[in-house]
Enzyme design. Structure first.
Site, PDB file in Angstrom:
ATOM      1  N   TYR A 145     102.630 127.589  46.869  1.00  0.00           N
ATOM      2  CA  TYR A 145     101.279 127.099  47.129  1.00  0.00           C
ATOM      3  C   TYR A 145     100.633 128.027  48.167  1.00  0.00           C
ATOM      4  O   TYR A 145     101.042 129.170  48.312  1.00  0.00           O
ATOM      5  CB  TYR A 145     101.380 125.621  47.558  1.00  0.00           C
ATOM      6  CG  TYR A 145     100.064 124.924  47.708  1.00  0.00           C
ATOM      7  CD1 TYR A 145      99.095 125.011  46.716  1.00  0.00           C
ATOM      8  CD2 TYR A 145      99.769 124.193  48.847  1.00  0.00           C
ATOM      9  CE1 TYR A 145      97.869 124.386  46.861  1.00  0.00           C
ATOM     10  CE2 TYR A 145      98.545 123.555  48.995  1.00  0.00           C
ATOM     11  CZ  TYR A 145      97.601 123.667  48.005  1.00  0.00           C
ATOM     12  OH  TYR A 145      96.391 123.060  48.154  1.00  0.00           O
ATOM     13  N   ARG A 198      86.045 128.529  41.683  1.00  0.00           N
ATOM     14  CA  ARG A 198      86.130 128.735  43.144  1.00  0.00           C
ATOM     15  C   ARG A 198      87.574 128.470  43.539  1.00  0.00           C
ATOM     16  O   ARG A 198      87.925 127.385  43.952  1.00  0.00           O
ATOM     17  CB  ARG A 198      85.157 127.767  43.844  1.00  0.00           C
ATOM     18  CG  ARG A 198      84.899 128.023  45.276  1.00  0.00           C
ATOM     19  CD  ARG A 198      86.009 127.555  46.197  1.00  0.00           C
ATOM     20  NE  ARG A 198      86.078 126.125  46.399  1.00  0.00           N
ATOM     21  CZ  ARG A 198      87.226 125.455  46.553  1.00  0.00           C
ATOM     22  NH1 ARG A 198      88.396 126.055  46.504  1.00  0.00           N
ATOM     23  NH2 ARG A 198      87.216 124.144  46.737  1.00  0.00           N
ATOM     24  N   LYS A 216      99.921 123.100  42.483  1.00  0.00           N
ATOM     25  CA  LYS A 216      99.654 121.735  42.964  1.00  0.00           C
ATOM     26  C   LYS A 216     100.596 120.750  42.282  1.00  0.00           C
ATOM     27  O   LYS A 216     101.113 119.834  42.910  1.00  0.00           O
ATOM     28  CB  LYS A 216      98.205 121.334  42.666  1.00  0.00           C
ATOM     29  CG  LYS A 216      97.193 122.129  43.464  1.00  0.00           C
ATOM     30  CD  LYS A 216      96.384 121.251  44.382  1.00  0.00           C
ATOM     31  CE  LYS A 216      95.505 122.111  45.264  1.00  0.00           C
ATOM     32  NZ  LYS A 216      94.810 121.408  46.300  1.00  0.00           N
ATOM     33  N   GLU A 287      90.020 120.287  40.171  1.00  0.00           N
ATOM     34  CA  GLU A 287      90.436 121.164  41.266  1.00  0.00           C
ATOM     35  C   GLU A 287      89.655 122.474  41.237  1.00  0.00           C
ATOM     36  O   GLU A 287      89.557 123.130  40.185  1.00  0.00           O
ATOM     37  CB  GLU A 287      91.937 121.467  41.091  1.00  0.00           C
ATOM     38  CG  GLU A 287      92.550 122.255  42.219  1.00  0.00           C
ATOM     39  CD  GLU A 287      92.699 121.427  43.486  1.00  0.00           C
ATOM     40  OE1 GLU A 287      93.215 120.296  43.414  1.00  0.00           O
ATOM     41  OE2 GLU A 287      92.284 121.918  44.553  1.00  0.00           O
ATOM     42  N   ASP A 288      89.134 122.860  42.370  1.00  0.00           N
ATOM     43  CA  ASP A 288      88.499 124.164  42.536  1.00  0.00           C
ATOM     44  C   ASP A 288      87.388 124.441  41.520  1.00  0.00           C
ATOM     45  O   ASP A 288      87.337 125.525  40.902  1.00  0.00           O
ATOM     46  CB  ASP A 288      89.572 125.276  42.542  1.00  0.00           C
ATOM     47  CG  ASP A 288      90.402 125.222  43.832  1.00  0.00           C
ATOM     48  OD1 ASP A 288      90.207 124.285  44.630  1.00  0.00           O
ATOM     49  OD2 ASP A 288      91.238 126.119  44.036  1.00  0.00           O
ATOM     50  N   ASP A 310      89.911 116.711  43.919  1.00  0.00           N
ATOM     51  CA  ASP A 310      90.793 116.951  45.056  1.00  0.00           C
ATOM     52  C   ASP A 310      90.034 117.538  46.240  1.00  0.00           C
ATOM     53  O   ASP A 310      90.195 117.107  47.383  1.00  0.00           O
ATOM     54  CB  ASP A 310      91.874 117.935  44.587  1.00  0.00           C
ATOM     55  CG  ASP A 310      93.056 117.974  45.521  1.00  0.00           C
ATOM     56  OD1 ASP A 310      93.355 116.945  46.133  1.00  0.00           O
ATOM     57  OD2 ASP A 310      93.682 119.042  45.621  1.00  0.00           O
ATOM     58  N   ASP A 311      89.202 118.532  45.976  1.00  0.00           N
ATOM     59  CA  ASP A 311      88.523 119.240  47.068  1.00  0.00           C
ATOM     60  C   ASP A 311      87.530 118.342  47.783  1.00  0.00           C
ATOM     61  O   ASP A 311      87.326 118.467  48.987  1.00  0.00           O
ATOM     62  CB  ASP A 311      87.810 120.480  46.513  1.00  0.00           C
ATOM     63  CG  ASP A 311      88.793 121.372  45.806  1.00  0.00           C
ATOM     64  OD1 ASP A 311      89.646 121.946  46.482  1.00  0.00           O
ATOM     65  OD2 ASP A 311      88.748 121.452  44.560  1.00  0.00           O
ATOM     66  N   ASN A 472      91.079 128.307  52.768  1.00  0.00           N
ATOM     67  CA  ASN A 472      92.308 128.918  52.263  1.00  0.00           C
ATOM     68  C   ASN A 472      92.011 130.198  51.494  1.00  0.00           C
ATOM     69  O   ASN A 472      90.923 130.342  50.961  1.00  0.00           O
ATOM     70  CB  ASN A 472      93.001 127.932  51.309  1.00  0.00           C
ATOM     71  CG  ASN A 472      93.387 126.662  52.025  1.00  0.00           C
ATOM     72  OD1 ASN A 472      94.061 126.695  53.032  1.00  0.00           O
ATOM     73  ND2 ASN A 472      92.931 125.534  51.499  1.00  0.00           N
TER      74      ASN A 472
HETATM   75  N1  LIG Z   1      92.104 122.542  53.612  1.00  0.00           N
HETATM   76  C1  LIG Z   1      91.842 121.988  52.459  1.00  0.00           C
HETATM   77  O1  LIG Z   1      92.512 121.041  52.033  1.00  0.00           O
HETATM   78  C2  LIG Z   1      90.705 122.483  51.628  1.00  0.00           C
HETATM   79  C3  LIG Z   1      90.011 123.612  51.938  1.00  0.00           C
HETATM   80  N2  LIG Z   1      88.971 124.019  51.151  1.00  0.00           N
HETATM   81  C4  LIG Z   1      88.324 125.288  51.470  1.00  0.00           C
HETATM   82  O2  LIG Z   1      86.936 125.089  51.669  1.00  0.00           O
HETATM   83  C5  LIG Z   1      86.240 126.249  51.281  1.00  0.00           C
HETATM   84  C6  LIG Z   1      84.952 125.851  50.592  1.00  0.00           C
HETATM   85  O3  LIG Z   1      85.205 125.111  49.418  1.00  0.00           O
HETATM   86  P1  LIG Z   1      84.004 124.427  48.615  1.00  0.00           P
HETATM   87  O4  LIG Z   1      83.214 123.560  49.506  1.00  0.00           O
HETATM   88  O5  LIG Z   1      84.551 123.829  47.391  1.00  0.00           O
HETATM   89  O6  LIG Z   1      83.152 125.714  48.242  1.00  0.00           O
HETATM   90  P2  LIG Z   1      81.602 125.820  47.926  1.00  0.00           P
HETATM   91  O7  LIG Z   1      81.416 127.145  47.319  1.00  0.00           O
HETATM   92  O8  LIG Z   1      81.152 124.602  47.209  1.00  0.00           O
HETATM   93  O9  LIG Z   1      80.910 125.790  49.407  1.00  0.00           O
HETATM   94  C7  LIG Z   1      81.017 126.791  50.355  1.00  0.00           C
HETATM   95  C8  LIG Z   1      80.046 126.486  51.467  1.00  0.00           C
HETATM   96  O10 LIG Z   1      80.254 127.393  52.514  1.00  0.00           O
HETATM   97  C9  LIG Z   1      78.977 127.895  52.932  1.00  0.00           C
HETATM   98  N3  LIG Z   1      79.100 129.196  53.557  1.00  0.00           N
HETATM   99  C10 LIG Z   1      79.488 130.359  52.998  1.00  0.00           C
HETATM  100  N4  LIG Z   1      79.459 131.342  53.915  1.00  0.00           N
HETATM  101  C11 LIG Z   1      79.031 130.789  55.060  1.00  0.00           C
HETATM  102  C12 LIG Z   1      78.781 131.270  56.361  1.00  0.00           C
HETATM  103  N5  LIG Z   1      78.981 132.549  56.664  1.00  0.00           N
HETATM  104  N6  LIG Z   1      78.338 130.424  57.293  1.00  0.00           N
HETATM  105  C13 LIG Z   1      78.140 129.135  57.010  1.00  0.00           C
HETATM  106  N7  LIG Z   1      78.353 128.607  55.795  1.00  0.00           N
HETATM  107  C14 LIG Z   1      78.798 129.415  54.828  1.00  0.00           C
HETATM  108  C15 LIG Z   1      78.179 127.935  51.650  1.00  0.00           C
HETATM  109  O11 LIG Z   1      76.809 128.015  51.943  1.00  0.00           O
HETATM  110  P3  LIG Z   1      75.697 128.476  50.863  1.00  0.00           P
HETATM  111  O12 LIG Z   1      75.505 127.299  49.959  1.00  0.00           O
HETATM  112  O13 LIG Z   1      74.532 128.783  51.704  1.00  0.00           O
HETATM  113  O14 LIG Z   1      76.293 129.657  50.134  1.00  0.00           O
HETATM  114  C16 LIG Z   1      78.583 126.601  51.040  1.00  0.00           C
HETATM  115  O15 LIG Z   1      77.858 125.565  51.617  1.00  0.00           O
HETATM  116  C17 LIG Z   1      87.210 127.081  50.438  1.00  0.00           C
HETATM  117  O16 LIG Z   1      87.528 128.239  51.159  1.00  0.00           O
HETATM  118  C18 LIG Z   1      88.443 126.230  50.297  1.00  0.00           C
HETATM  119  O17 LIG Z   1      89.650 126.966  50.394  1.00  0.00           O
HETATM  120  C19 LIG Z   1      88.559 123.320  50.050  1.00  0.00           C
HETATM  121  C20 LIG Z   1      89.220 122.180  49.688  1.00  0.00           C
HETATM  122  C21 LIG Z   1      90.379 121.707  50.425  1.00  0.00           C
HETATM  123  C1  LIG Z   2      93.415 123.313  49.396  1.00  0.00           C
HETATM  124  C2  LIG Z   2      92.439 123.399  48.340  1.00  0.00           C
HETATM  125  O1  LIG Z   2      92.399 122.556  47.463  1.00  0.00           O
HETATM  126  C3  LIG Z   2      91.506 124.480  48.348  1.00  0.00           C
HETATM  127  O2  LIG Z   2      91.501 125.298  49.250  1.00  0.00           O
HETATM  128  O3  LIG Z   2      90.724 124.543  47.405  1.00  0.00           O
HETATM  129 MG   LIG Z   3      91.233 123.077  45.869  1.00  0.00          MG
END
Ligand SMILES: NC(=O)C1=CN([C@@H]2O[C@H](COP(=O)(O)OP(=O)(O)OC[C@H]3O[C@@H](n4cnc5c(N)ncnc54)[C@H](OP(=O)(O)O)[C@@H]3O)[C@@H](O)[C@H]2O)C=CC1
Ligand SMILES: CC(=O)C(=O)O
Ligand SMILES: [Mg+2]
Length: 627
Positions: A145, A198, A216, A287-288, A310-311, A472
């Site tokens: 993972y 993503r 996963k 997922e993603d 999940d996210d 991540n």
């Molecule tokens: N720890 C965990 O369990 C998890 C972690 N994550 C992590 O979260 C991250 C985002 O996932 P997700 O929300 O699905 O992705 P999305 O693509 O839906 O969202 C990303 C967000 O980040 C913003 N962003 C990008 N660059 C910047 C910056 N420089 N400053 C501020 N904001 C920024 C984007 O803004 P804009 O819309 O303006 O582009 C958008 O709002 C991934 O890297 C993923 O690995 C996700 C799920 C679980």
């Molecule tokens: C952990 C997870 O689900 C992600 O980074 O998308």
């Molecule tokens: Mg995920």
């Protein structure tokens, strides 16, 4: 409470029982008579434990990863199942096999070569693979993972050996309801599906995204005790917009741009109908999926089928649990969540999902007058900075493209976080100075977003700043553990999406790191929820399940651990914690009336969950023939 009690729904069915000679076997589908036994298993007094039935013989067994025991087949089995001569003469037990595997794995020099090694083991002998993973969960999880799965996804088309799971591509439209029957196992309890749009913080990886559902689900089995025979990893290959992959002749997905709009949703819909047609009770974990598809799909299906994202939802559970535990670690009351000032950098599916979970919790704690009041505690930023008045103005598409780096205007959920009274587009550093946050969350996928100035400023105002760079893999975390501890003079309460080593601080102290990840953290959130939903055969995954799971998790660290900044229980308790979360989720399923598993008086629900959990051990194989 009577709901806490259940009794085994079925008595044991013995080998030779008339039911096993009935015509119901002809379709190859073995009925599951006993709650706690996986499909194809029965209890048999001759062996004093479960035995596994198989129609196969010879190499069809030794080459089947779910049946193979490698060198561990007993002499009796070799004789009965036509295996004699197909494996080396000396029978070895699992302990000896593990010694060999570990010695061989020690020769793998890079994380990616370890990943390939483990993949190959999983493809040969799943029982041995899961024993290795469970016994060495901390090391192995980082390979199968995040973080290694991120690199493996980027290189998936180059390192491809053998396929696992199912691919449904845009070319398969019109055929999916027939294709689902190509899957060889009649019972599927959990599907993890991605469209690869993503993958972690690595962007669009198209069909390479398959490594995520595979990883996963491997954790579901190892940490959650779901049986490996009942999980199905899936990629929906709707194309990719990743130019590098499109131009790489080795790429294995459809070399075409992603489907858009109605075409995209129609394809997902055909797939959902196909899988639920064959497996009506299956739990689907989205997922993603990139924003806004992630929310659109969740909203479309959450009240129709057993599914969750999940996210959005499990990330919210584990992050909320981390924040609640951090309140205790800071000597505050968990009920004081509404007094927190939380900055969330990242306004995508994960950022909004996490914050909605926090708001749900604030509302249920009853310390805010309204949901609107709860939103005042959260400050959300995207690439343009603080979601402010400009975000509202952008609802008008003619304003949109000149003024934003975003691909689309904010949606209704994101707009709830708009702060009209603060300067528009405030950057993180200025915002930290203005609101003096207690907690900062990173869900952007971008390294370096948590700057030294922002963290130092936060640390000026907070004795124990709560710093969660959750993106991540580790290379995409908003800051590293070393940075967080250095910039906060060693005072941070730190949690990240991918694992970071503890940090040595001045004076011999240790800066403890926590892993806060929807699937793999101590404890697991989606896995405990998935196990609970599967055992109770819940028809829906409800928001109460996520909230209650967070509360269970938040109570697990000891006082002593909390004092050291350790928010979640130790790795050795991983399966116990999945069991606790799953039991609570089952209780919610029965209380809310969505559970379909038949319960009788007399057995603790927690026993039912425990009995259902898979343990990797070799069980006797028994041959049966259709009549
Ligand atoms: N720890 C965990 O369990 C998890 C972690 N994550 C992590 O979260 C991250 C985002 O996932 P997700 O929300 O699905 O992705 P999305 O693509 O839906 O969202 C990303 C967000 O980040 C913003 N962003 C990008 N660059 C910047 C910056 N420089 N400053 C501020 N904001 C920024 C984007 O803004 P804009 O819309 O303006 O582009 C958008 O709002 C991934 O890297 C993923 O690995 C996700 C799920 C679980
Ligand atoms: C952990 C997870 O689900 C992600 O980074 O998308
Ligand atoms: Mg995920």
């Amino acid at each position: 409470m009577s709901l806490l009690f259940a009794r085994k729904a079925f008595s044991s069915v013995k080998l030779g029982h008339p039911l096993f000679r009935s015509s119901r076997l002809v379709g190859g589908c073995l009925p599951r008579y006993i709650h706690s036994l996986p499909p194809g298993f029965i209890s048999d007094p001759k062996y004093d434990k479960a035995v596994q039935l198989t129609e196969l013989r010879g190499v069809n067994i030794t080459h089947d990863p779910l049946l193979s025991k490698g060198t561990a087949f007993s002499m009796d089995e070799r004789e009965r199942l036509s295996i004699r001569g197909l494996v080396p003469p000396r029978q070895q037990n699992m302990e000896m096999q593990l010694k060999r595997v570990k010695r061989n794995m020690a020769h793998c020099e890079t994380p990616l070569s370890k990943f390939i090694f483990l993949n190959a083991l999983q493809d040969r002998n799943e029982t041995l693979f899961y024993k290795l993973v469970i016994d060495n969960i901390k090391e192995m999880a980082g390979i199968i993972y995040t973080p290694t799965v991120g690199l493996a996804s980027q290189k998936s088309h180059s390192i491809y050996r053998r396929s696992r799971g199912m691919y449904f591509s845009a070319q398969d439209r019109g055929n999916m309801s027939a294709m689902v029957y190509n899957w060889p196992h009649p019972d599927v309890d959990v599907i993890v599906v991605t469209d690869g749009s993503r993958i972690l913080g690595l962007g669009d990886l198209g069909a390479n995204g398959m490594q995520i559902p595979v990883g996963k689900l491997s954790l579901y089995v190892a940490a959650g005790g779901i049986h490996p025979r009942t999980v199905l990893p899936v990629v929906l290959d709707v194309g990719t917009n990743n130019q590098e992959l499109l131009h790489d002749p080795l790429y294995l997905g459809l070399p075409q741009p992603r489907l858009k709009g109605e075409e995209y949703y129609a394809m997902v819909d055909e797939w959902v109908r196909a899988v639920t047609g064959r497996w009506p009770n299956v739990l689907i974990q989205f997922e993603d999926f990139k924003h806004p598809h992630a929310y659109n799909l969740l909203n479309k299906y959450r009240n129709k089928i057993t599914c969750f994202n999940d996210d959005i939802q499990s990330t919210s559970t584990i992050t909320l649990a981390g924040i609640l535990a951090s309140l205790k670690a800071r000597g505050r009351e968990q009920e004081d969540l509404a007094k927190e000032r939380i900055i969330c950098v990242g306004a995508g599916s994960a950022g909004v999902g996490v914050c909605e979970g926090i708001i749900d919790c604030m509302v249920t704690q009853g310390k805010v007058k309204s949901r609107e009041e709860a939103y005042e505690s959260i400050f959300m930023l995207d690439q343009d900075g603080l979601l402010g008045n400009h975000s509202l103005a952008m609802k008008d598409p003619s304003n949109f493209h000149q003024s934003s780096q975003r691909e689309e205007p904010l949606d209704e959920l994101q707009l709830r976080y708009v702060k009209k009274d603060l300067p528009d587009r405030l950057g993180l550093e200025a915002l930290v100075e203005t609101v003096k946050p207690t907690v900062i969350l990173g869900l952007t996928g971008i390294r370096g977003v948590f700057t030294e100035k922002a963290i130092r400023t936060m640390s000026r105002y907070q004795e124990k700043p709560v710093i969660f760079p959750l993106s991540n893999p580790d290379t995409h975390a908003e800051c590293t553990a070393e940075e967080a501890f250095e910039w906060s003079d060693g005072r941070a309460i730190f949690a990240s999406g991918s694992p970071f080593e503890n940090v040595e601080l001045k004076g011999g102290k240790i800066g403890h790191t926590n892993q806060c990840n929807n699937s793999y953290s101590f404890p697991v959130s989606s896995i405990g929820i998935g196990l609970g939903v599967t055992v109770s055969k819940a028809s829906r995954v409800t928001s109460t399940m996520f909230l209650e799971a967070a509360k269970v998790i938040a109570e697990l660290a000891t006082e002593d651990e909390l004092k050291q900044g350790i928010l979640f229980p130790s790795v050795s308790k991983l399966r116990d914690v999945s069991h606790k979360v799953a039991t609570r989720v089952c209780e919610v399923a029965y209380t809310e009336g969505v559970a379909k598993a038949t319960l009788k008086e007399g057995e603790l629900l927690s026993d039912l969950v425990k009995d259902s959990m898979y343990t990797p051990e070799y069980v006797p194989l028994v041959h049966f023939e259709h009549e």
